[in-house]
Design a protein around this motif. Structure first.
Motif, mmCIF file in Angstrom:
data_model
loop_
_atom_site.group_PDB
_atom_site.id
_atom_site.type_symbol
_atom_site.label_atom_id
_atom_site.label_comp_id
_atom_site.label_asym_id
_atom_site.label_seq_id
_atom_site.Cartn_x
_atom_site.Cartn_y
_atom_site.Cartn_z
ATOM 1 N N PHE A 156 0.845 -1.205 0.000
ATOM 2 C CA PHE A 156 0.000 0.000 0.000
ATOM 3 C C PHE A 156 0.875 1.247 0.000
ATOM 4 O O PHE A 156 0.640 2.200 -0.762
ATOM 5 C CB PHE A 156 -0.921 0.000 1.218
ATOM 6 N N SER A 157 1.901 1.269 0.830
ATOM 7 C CA SER A 157 2.794 2.423 0.913
ATOM 8 C C SER A 157 3.525 2.655 -0.405
ATOM 9 O O SER A 157 3.650 3.793 -0.869
ATOM 10 C CB SER A 157 3.798 2.206 2.043
ATOM 11 N N ALA A 158 4.009 1.576 -1.025
ATOM 12 C CA ALA A 158 4.708 1.700 -2.304
ATOM 13 C C ALA A 158 3.781 2.245 -3.378
ATOM 14 O O ALA A 158 4.179 3.084 -4.196
ATOM 15 C CB ALA A 158 5.264 0.339 -2.725
ATOM 16 N N CYS A 159 2.547 1.790 -3.369
ATOM 17 C CA CYS A 159 1.574 2.239 -4.360
ATOM 18 C C CYS A 159 1.238 3.716 -4.174
ATOM 19 O O CYS A 159 1.232 4.497 -5.124
ATOM 20 C CB CYS A 159 0.321 1.380 -4.275
ATOM 21 N N GLN A 202 5.385 -4.855 -4.732
ATOM 22 C CA GLN A 202 5.581 -3.420 -4.549
ATOM 23 C C GLN A 202 5.918 -2.729 -5.867
ATOM 24 O O GLN A 202 5.571 -1.559 -6.062
ATOM 25 C CB GLN A 202 6.696 -3.169 -3.531
ATOM 26 N N VAL A 203 6.606 -3.430 -6.748
ATOM 27 C CA VAL A 203 6.955 -2.853 -8.055
ATOM 28 C C VAL A 203 5.772 -2.937 -9.019
ATOM 29 O O VAL A 203 5.379 -1.947 -9.636
ATOM 30 C CB VAL A 203 8.183 -3.567 -8.653
ATOM 31 N N LEU A 204 5.180 -4.118 -9.144
ATOM 32 C CA LEU A 204 4.134 -4.320 -10.147
ATOM 33 C C LEU A 204 2.877 -3.507 -9.851
ATOM 34 O O LEU A 204 2.193 -3.050 -10.773
ATOM 35 C CB LEU A 204 3.780 -5.802 -10.247
ATOM 36 N N VAL A 205 2.557 -3.311 -8.573
ATOM 37 C CA VAL A 205 1.318 -2.617 -8.232
ATOM 38 C C VAL A 205 1.327 -1.173 -8.718
ATOM 39 O O VAL A 205 0.273 -0.584 -8.979
ATOM 40 C CB VAL A 205 1.075 -2.678 -6.700
ATOM 41 N N ARG A 206 2.493 -0.602 -8.882
ATOM 42 C CA ARG A 206 2.594 0.800 -9.302
ATOM 43 C C ARG A 206 2.310 0.991 -10.788
ATOM 44 O O ARG A 206 2.101 2.108 -11.249
ATOM 45 C CB ARG A 206 3.981 1.338 -8.963
ATOM 46 N N GLN A 207 2.360 -0.094 -11.561
ATOM 47 C CA GLN A 207 2.045 -0.064 -12.991
ATOM 48 C C GLN A 207 2.895 0.963 -13.744
ATOM 49 O O GLN A 207 2.393 1.752 -14.549
ATOM 50 C CB GLN A 207 0.548 0.198 -13.198
ATOM 51 N N THR A 208 4.183 0.941 -13.481
ATOM 52 C CA THR A 208 5.093 1.851 -14.177
ATOM 53 C C THR A 208 5.350 1.342 -15.597
ATOM 54 O O THR A 208 5.380 0.132 -15.831
ATOM 55 C CB THR A 208 6.431 1.962 -13.434
ATOM 56 N N PRO A 209 5.577 2.239 -16.536
ATOM 57 C CA PRO A 209 5.827 1.788 -17.914
ATOM 58 C C PRO A 209 7.219 1.217 -18.148
ATOM 59 O O PRO A 209 7.481 0.659 -19.207
ATOM 60 C CB PRO A 209 5.609 3.068 -18.733
#
Length: 261
Positions: A98-101, A149-156
Motif C-alpha cells: 500500500f505504501s509503495a503504491c 511493490q513494483v508491479l502494483v505501481r504499474q510503471t511503464p
C-alpha cells in the motif's frame, strides 16, 4: 515508447563497468532478459537506468532523459526491484505494498489503490501473505512481496534484478508469467536480470548478453545466442537446441579453459 541507451559510461566502486555502451532501441511491450556471468555488470546497468548510479552518456525513455527526471517523476515512470531481498521488518505485506503504491500513484483514490493491490496479490498468488509480517516470512515470500511493490505501481518501465533468485520453480513461473502479462497488456518494458538462461529464454522475447570487458549484444534469442558467444561470455562449450514447443534451450557440455575469456 522506447528505451534507448547511447554512449553510456558507468562505474561501480571506482571501477569502469561500461564505456560508451550503445544499444538498439528497446520497443514498448518488450520483456528483455539481461544475462551474463558474475560481476559483468547486470546490476550496475539496472541501477544506472534506475538513476541510482551516475552515468555519462544518454539514457532516454519515451523521449525523456532518465538522468534529468526528478525523483517524484521517476517513481511514477520507473519500477526498480533490487537484488537484495526486502528486509524482515515487522510491517505486514499489505502495508508495505500500500505504501509503495501511494508513493507513486497519488492520483489514485483509496478505492483504486486497494483494487490494484488486491489484483496484484491475486496475480502473484500471494493473497495468503497479505496480513503476515515480513519478519515472519521466508526469503522467497519476501521476494514476492518486493515484486508486488513494483508491479502494483504499474510503471511503464520495470527493472527487476534477479527477481526469482530465492524462489522455487513454481514461484519462478508465477513471477515471469506476471511480468510477461504486464508487458503484453500495458505495453510496458521490463528488463529482467537472471542467471537462468533457459528460464529467461522461455519468457523473454529479447536477450541482452553482457560479456566481460564491457561488451554487450542485444537481440532475439535466435539472433544473439550462438555457441561462439556462449564460449566468449561464459567460457563454456554449449549448444542451442529447440524444445518440443519450439523454444530455444541452452545445453552446456563442458567448461573451456580460462584462456577462452
Amino acid at each position: 515508447m522506447t528505451l534507448k541507451l547511447q554512449s553510456v559510461t558507468a562505474c561501480y566502486r571506482n571501477r569502469s563497468v561500461f564505456t560508451g555502451l550503445t544499444l538498439p532501441e528497446i520497443p514498448a511491450g518488450a520483456l528483455v532478459a539481461v544475462v551474463g556471468p558474475n560481476a559483468v555488470g547486470k546490476s550496475t546497468l539496472l541501477k544506472s537506468i534506475a538513476g541510482l548510479l551516475p552515468i555519462a552518456g544518454t539514457m532516454t525513455f519515451a523521449g525523456e532523459n532518465l538522468a534529468a527526471m526528478t525523483a517524484h517523476h521517476r517513481i511514477r515512470r520507473v519500477g526498480y526491484l533490487p537484488q537484495p531481498l526486502p528486509q524482515a521488518i515487522p510491517l505486514v505485506a499489505y502495508e508495505t505494498v500500500f505504501s509503495a503504491c501511494r508513493s507513486a500513484r497519488g492520483d489514485w483514490s483509496r478505492e483504486e489503490t486497494e483494487l490494484a493491490i488486491e489484483e496484484i496479490f491475486d496475480t502473484l498468488g500471494i493473497r495468503q501473505l497479505a496480513l503476515r509480517r515480513l519478519s515472519e516470512m521466508s526469503g522467497g515470500q519476501r521476494q514476492m512481496v518486493g515484486l508486488a511493490q513494483v508491479l502494483v505501481r504499474q510503471t511503464p518501465l520495470m527493472l527487476l534484478d534477479e527477481p526469482t533468485s530465492a524462489l522455487d520453480l513454481h514461484w519462478q513461473l508465477n513471477v515471469l508469467n506476471a511480468v510477461r502479462d504486464a508487458t503484453s497488456r500495458t505495453g510496458s518494458i521490463a528488463l529482467v536480470a537472471s542467471h537462468d538462461l533457459n528460464l529467461a529464454l522461455r519468457y523473454c522475447d529479447q536477450v541482452l548478453v553482457l560479456s566481460p570487458g564491457g561488451q554487450a549484444v542485444l537481440g532475439t534469442p535466435a539472433q544473439v545466442l550462438t555457441p561462439e558467444l556462449l564460449a566468449r561470455t561464459y567460457g563454456i562449450e554449449a549448444r542451442i537446441e529447440q524444445c518440443s514447443r519450439g523454444h530455444p534451450i541452452v545445453l552446456a557440455d563442458r567448461p573451456l579453459s580460462a584462456s577462452v575469456n
